[in-house]
Scaffold this active site. Sequence first.
Site: not given
Length: 483
Positions: A152, A175, A228, A243, A249, A284, A462
Site C-alpha cells: 500500500n 521482498k 496484515g 528462532l 508492523e 494502517c 519504525e
Amino acid sequence: MASAGLPHIRHLLGSEWTTTGPELLEHISPSTGQVQARFSGAGADEVDRAVAAARSAFVEWRKVAPAKRRQLLERLSALILAARDELRDIGVAECGTPVRQGGGAVLAARYTAYFAGWADKLDGLVAPVGHNALDYVLPQPYGVVAALIPWNAPVPSLGMKLSPALAMGNCVVLKPSPLAPFATVRFVELCQEAGFPPGVVNLVHGGADAGELLVGHPGVDKITFTGGVATGRAVMRTAAANLTPVTLELGGKGALVAFDDVDADRVASDAVGYSVGTLAGQACALPTRVIVEQSRYEEVASAVAKRFAELRMGDPADESADVGPLISADAQRRVVGIIEHAREHDNATILIGGGADGGPSGNGFWVEPTLVADVAPDAAVVQGEVFGPVVTIQSFTDEAEAVALANGTDYGLSAFVYTEDLKRAHRVARDLEAGYVSVNGFAYLPPETPFGGWKSSGFGREGGRAGVEDFVQTKNVYIPIGN
Ligand code: NAD
C-alpha cells in the site's frame, strides 16, 4: 514484460539482476483491470542466492566506517528526492495512488536522511560493575535482515525499513508485495546508484511462497515485516523454526475521538482527509472510526458526510482525483461485501456511498467513499480493518465511554483525540491503547517519532531511536582489571 515507463521486474541477487523463478505472476492495473506486467516469483534457488549474497557482503559491510555508511545513505536520500516524480508516477500505475498525494518519496527521503544521521551516532555504554572490572555494551548489527513490505505504500516502507537496517551495518534482502513490485525495483536501482556495494541490498519478488522461503531461511538473522495480522501470525510461526527475531508492523483500526468542544468542520476535514482522502483508506494508521460526543453527533456526522460528498473519485493520474481505485478486484469485492454485511446483517445506515465503480475505464476497482452510521460496537465493520474508503461513526456520552469504544477492538496502532481541553487531551491520550496517538491533527509519521503497534497491531518500532535500535543486538563485554 512491463508496460512502457514501468521498471522491468527483476530480482537482484548480489550483483546479478535476474528474472528466473518458478512462480509466474501478473500485475493488474487497479485503474484499468488490465495486465501491465508478467514476472517470476522467487523460488528456493533465488532466495538462497539472495541470502548468500547478503551474508557474504556482510563480512566487509560491517567493517565500513559508520561515517561512510552515513554518506551513502545521504546520497540515497538525495537520489530518492530527485526521483520523486518518477516514483510518484510508478505509484499511480501500480497502486492507483492519486498523483496529487505524491507517492511517498519525500517521506522516504526524509526517513533515509534521518537514519543516515544515526549511522555514526548510536553509541554503546559502560555498565557500572565496580572498581575492578570494565564492562561495556556494544550495539552490533544482526547480519542479514529480511524486509517484507506490503503493497500500500512501498516507497515510505522502504525508507522506514531499509535505511535503518543499512545504517546499523546490516545487509538486506527485500521482498515487496506482488501487488506493487515496480517501485521497489526503482528504489533498489537508486541504492546501486548511491554506491552501496553488491550484496548489501538484494531483492526477491513473489507472494506468500517466496515470503515463507525468505522468512524461514536459516541464513536470515532478523525479520522486519509489515502487513496484515493473519500474515504476521504466519510469519511468526515460520520464523519460530529458527528462532529468528521478528518485528511486526500490522494492521490498524484507528479511532478519532471528538469531544463536545470541537470545531465540527475542522474535525470533519481531518477525519475525511486522513482516512478516505489518503490512499482511498488503504493505510494502517488512518482514523477509520469516528467517535463523537452525543451532543455534537448530528452536526459532526453531517459535516463528515458533506466532506465525503466533496471527494472526487477519478483517474489517479488526474490532478483533480482525491480517491483512486482499490488495489485489486478481490479488494473491491471484499470491501463491498463488508458494506453489504453492515447494511443487511447489522442494520447499519449508509449515510453516503456504498457502491462499487469501474472508474473512467469501466474496469477499475473503485469503491465509493462510504460513511456507516448506527452500528453496534461489535459489528464487523467496526471491529475489522476494512482497508478501503469506509468510515464508521458512533457516539458516546462521557469520557469513559469514549475511551472504552476507542479501545474496543483488537487493534492498537493509532488513535486521534480532538478537544480544546488540555487536561482531557492528555488524560485520554494516556488511556488509549495505541502505539501512536495524535491530538488535534496528524503529522503522517515523521521519521523522528517511533511508530508501531500495541495489541494485534504488532510490536517493534519504525522511526525515532527505537527504529534504529530495532536493527542492532547488544553485546556485553566484561573484563576484570584488578590485580
Ligand atoms: P499482506 O499481509 O498480505 O502482505 C504483506 C507482505 O507479506 C507481502 O510482501 C506479501 O507478499 C508477504 N506475504 C504474504 N504471505 C506471506 C507468508 N505466509 N509468509 C511471508 N510473507 C508473506 O499485507 P498487504 O495486503 O500487502 O498490506 C496490507 C496490510 O498491511 C494491512 O493490514 C495494513 O494495515 C498493513 N500495514 C501495516 C503498516 C504498519 O506500519 N503497521 C503499514 C502499512 C500496511
